[in-house]
Structures are given as C-alpha cells and as structure tokens.
Design a protein around this motif. Structure first.
Motif, PDB file in Angstrom:
ATOM      1  N   LEU A  46       0.832  -1.204   0.000  1.00 28.16           N
ATOM      2  CA  LEU A  46       0.000   0.000   0.000  1.00 28.16           C
ATOM      3  C   LEU A  46       0.871   1.260   0.000  1.00 28.16           C
ATOM      4  O   LEU A  46       0.594   2.240  -0.705  1.00 28.16           O
ATOM      5  CB  LEU A  46      -0.922  -0.012   1.219  1.00 28.16           C
ATOM      6  N   GLN A  47       1.970   1.179   0.776  1.00 29.18           N
ATOM      7  CA  GLN A  47       2.877   2.328   0.849  1.00 29.18           C
ATOM      8  C   GLN A  47       3.549   2.567  -0.515  1.00 29.18           C
ATOM      9  O   GLN A  47       3.718   3.714  -0.944  1.00 29.18           O
ATOM     10  CB  GLN A  47       3.940   2.061   1.914  1.00 29.18           C
ATOM     11  N   GLU A  48       3.893   1.496  -1.202  1.00 28.51           N
ATOM     12  CA  GLU A  48       4.517   1.613  -2.530  1.00 28.51           C
ATOM     13  C   GLU A  48       3.549   2.249  -3.528  1.00 28.51           C
ATOM     14  O   GLU A  48       3.912   3.074  -4.369  1.00 28.51           O
ATOM     15  CB  GLU A  48       4.967   0.235  -3.013  1.00 28.51           C
ATOM     16  N   SER A  49       2.274   1.863  -3.441  1.00 27.50           N
ATOM     17  CA  SER A  49       1.257   2.418  -4.366  1.00 27.50           C
ATOM     18  C   SER A  49       1.080   3.916  -4.139  1.00 27.50           C
ATOM     19  O   SER A  49       0.955   4.704  -5.093  1.00 27.50           O
ATOM     20  CB  SER A  49      -0.080   1.691  -4.161  1.00 27.50           C
ATOM     21  N   LEU A  50       1.080   4.312  -2.849  1.00 28.86           N
ATOM     22  CA  LEU A  50       0.934   5.735  -2.553  1.00 28.86           C
ATOM     23  C   LEU A  50       2.128   6.542  -3.063  1.00 28.86           C
ATOM     24  O   LEU A  50       1.969   7.649  -3.619  1.00 28.86           O
ATOM     25  CB  LEU A  50       0.771   5.945  -1.052  1.00 28.86           C
ATOM     26  N   THR A  51       3.324   5.967  -2.873  1.00 27.22           N
ATOM     27  CA  THR A  51       4.534   6.654  -3.355  1.00 27.22           C
ATOM     28  C   THR A  51       4.505   6.823  -4.877  1.00 27.22           C
ATOM     29  O   THR A  51       4.845   7.878  -5.434  1.00 27.22           O
ATOM     30  CB  THR A  51       5.781   5.862  -2.925  1.00 27.22           C
ATOM     31  N   LYS A  52       4.085   5.778  -5.576  1.00 27.89           N
ATOM     32  CA  LYS A  52       3.993   5.817  -7.047  1.00 27.89           C
ATOM     33  C   LYS A  52       2.959   6.858  -7.507  1.00 27.89           C
ATOM     34  O   LYS A  52       3.156   7.595  -8.474  1.00 27.89           O
ATOM     35  CB  LYS A  52       3.636   4.407  -7.542  1.00 27.89           C
ATOM     36  N   PHE A  53       1.839   6.938  -6.780  1.00 27.74           N
ATOM     37  CA  PHE A  53       0.777   7.887  -7.140  1.00 27.74           C
ATOM     38  C   PHE A  53       1.253   9.334  -6.973  1.00 27.74           C
ATOM     39  O   PHE A  53       0.971  10.200  -7.795  1.00 27.74           O
ATOM     40  CB  PHE A  53      -0.451   7.610  -6.263  1.00 27.74           C
TER      41      PHE A  53
END
Length: 287
Positions: free
Chosen positions: A4-11
């Motif tokens: 989830l943290q990776e997805s937020l960083t990518k967004f």
C-alpha cells in the motif's frame, strides 16, 4: 502494508509529473500571448496602400447582392431606362463593363438588353461604348441661338430639352435678353421657340390669312374687353370704369374723329412685307 505504501509513493510521483507538465504548458502559452501583444512598428505609406480593404459586413453585402439581382431580373424596358438615365445625366460614353459597374445592368449577359440599347434612337453606339444621343447636337447657348434662328416658323422646345444639361436655363436667358420668343401652342400646350429677328421672312398659310381677314372686331372697346376676359385674358384697359369716372366728374366723352387715309408712297415703310397681297389694291403714286 508495504504494498500500500509503494502504491501511494507511485501515485505521488505521477501527480508531481502531471503538475510539472501543466506548469510548462501554461508558461509556453503565456510567452506566446505576450509576444502577440508586443507593439508593431509604424506602417510606412507603402504598407498602408497595400493594406487590404475593410471587409464588407455580411448583412450589407447580402442587401447589395439582392439589389443587383432584382435589377437584372427586371423587364428589358426597365433596364434600358436605367442605362439611358445614366447616359443622359453624365453625358459620357460607357463600355458595357462600365455600365455594369455604374448601374448593375449587365448588357453582355443579356442579349435582349444589349440589342435594344444599341438600336434605341436615344443611344449612340460606336462599337465599343454607349453614349446619349440628343435630337440636336448642341453644346452651349450660342449654338442654341444659331439653331433657333434657322427655324423662323418656330421649333418645339421638347426637341431641345435633351440637347445638354442646362439648355432650359439658356432658353430663358435668351428670352429675357429679347433674342427669342417662347410662345405656347394652344393645341398641344407645349412651348415653341421663335427667333426674334425682324429680318426673318415668315411664311403665312392662306388659311390663316383668310381667318385673319374674316375676324370682325367689336366696335365698342367694352365689348373687346369682355371678349378678352371670356378667353381668359386680362385687358390692359378698363373702359367701363374710365367712362363712369368721366361721367361723375362731368367730363364729356371725346368725339370720334375720322382717321385720314394715308396714301402709300415709295417712302412708306411696309411693316407687313410678308403679306404683299394686302397692298395689291392700293394706289401707290409713281408706281
């Protein structure tokens, strides 16, 4: 949790990228707008002349085209009148193209109009240009007077009206100076121009001579005045009033005196030289 943290960083990275793209686009648009608002150098005379004309508004152009269309769809006679009016008012020669520009009558596209115009008695066509053709080719007052003097028996004013633009003013000027007479024809109610030249020899018809001799004038001046009034003319005298005034003042009327018959001699001036038969029965001493 890590995914989830990776997805937020990518967004967040995608958002930052989009923001930078939008910023660069806005900067380019602002620079182009500023460039268009920069003052342009003053136009030279050559550039002003080369400038394209102001475009005609659609509504005005539509009205003009409708007007032209109505003229070209009009009857042949109406189009010919329009052209003749142009030629009469300007007194200039026009090519078919110039006529089209001046009054919107396209003689090249309408054979009936072209042929009728070419054969019209009021139009002269030299093969290239049309011009107005008057009955008498006159240019000024001196030529007008010369022409009238050629017609001692009179020339109709209607035949002179279209000679040149101010011909009617010149006729009145010649009349005021006593060089011509302008008399009305009782039959047609049109003016006739006569030369005021005592040297002119006027031919009198025999019927008119007999009519002149057959008219018996009243012996009393009052009766003459009444006849003048009946014919719509105002007498220069008022005999009835004069006689009434004389009676009130006790003035006796003058006795009528018999006129002496004057014998005609060689020294007698004959004012009616154009009626020689009036004198054929008179005795002239020494003849």
């Amino acid at each position: 949790m890590a995914s989830l943290q990776e997805s937020l960083t990518k967004f967040k990275k995608q958002q930052e990228k989009c923001q930078s793209t939008l910023t660069s686009i806005a900067a380019k648009a602002g620079s182009s707008k500023a460039a268009s608002l920069k003052p342009t150098p003053a136009s030279t005379p050559s550039s002003v002349n080369a400038k394209s004309p102001t475009p005609v508004k659609f509504s005005n152009d539509t009205e003009r085209l409708q007007h032209i269309n109505s003229i070209r769809k009009a009857p042949v006679g109406a189009q010919i009148k329009r052209v003749i009016d142009l030629l009469f008012e300007t007194r200039q020669a026009f090519t078919p193209e110039q006529i089209n520009d001046a009054c919107y009558v396209d003689t090249n596209a309408n054979k009936a109009v072209f042929d009728s115009l070419r054969n019209n008695p009021k139009v002269y066509y030299d093969g290239k240009r049309f011009s107005y053709k008057s009955k008498h080719d006159l240019k000024d007052k001196s030529q007008l007077l010369v022409l009238i003097r050629k017609f001692p028996e009179g020339i109709a004013v209607i035949d002179l009206k279209d000679s040149y633009p101010n011909v009617m003013d010149d006729l009145q000027s010649l009349k005021a100076s006593g060089q011509i007479w302008l008399l009305s024809n009782f039959d047609s109610q049109e003016d006739i121009a006569y030369p005021n030249d005592p040297r002119a020899v006027i031919k009198v018809d025999d019927d008119l001579k007999q009519l002149f001799r057959g008219i018996e004038l009243p012996r009393d001046m009052i009766d003459i005045e009444k006849d003048l009034q009946k014919n719509g003319m105002k007498p220069a005298t008022n005999t009835a009033k004069r006689r009434a005034k004389a009676q009130v003042q006790g003035i006796a009327p003058k006795p009528k005196t018999k006129k002496k018959k004057h014998e005609i001699s060689k020294r007698t001036k004959l004012t009616n030289a154009h009626l020689p038969e009036l004198f054929q029965h008179l005795n002239v001493p020494g003849s």
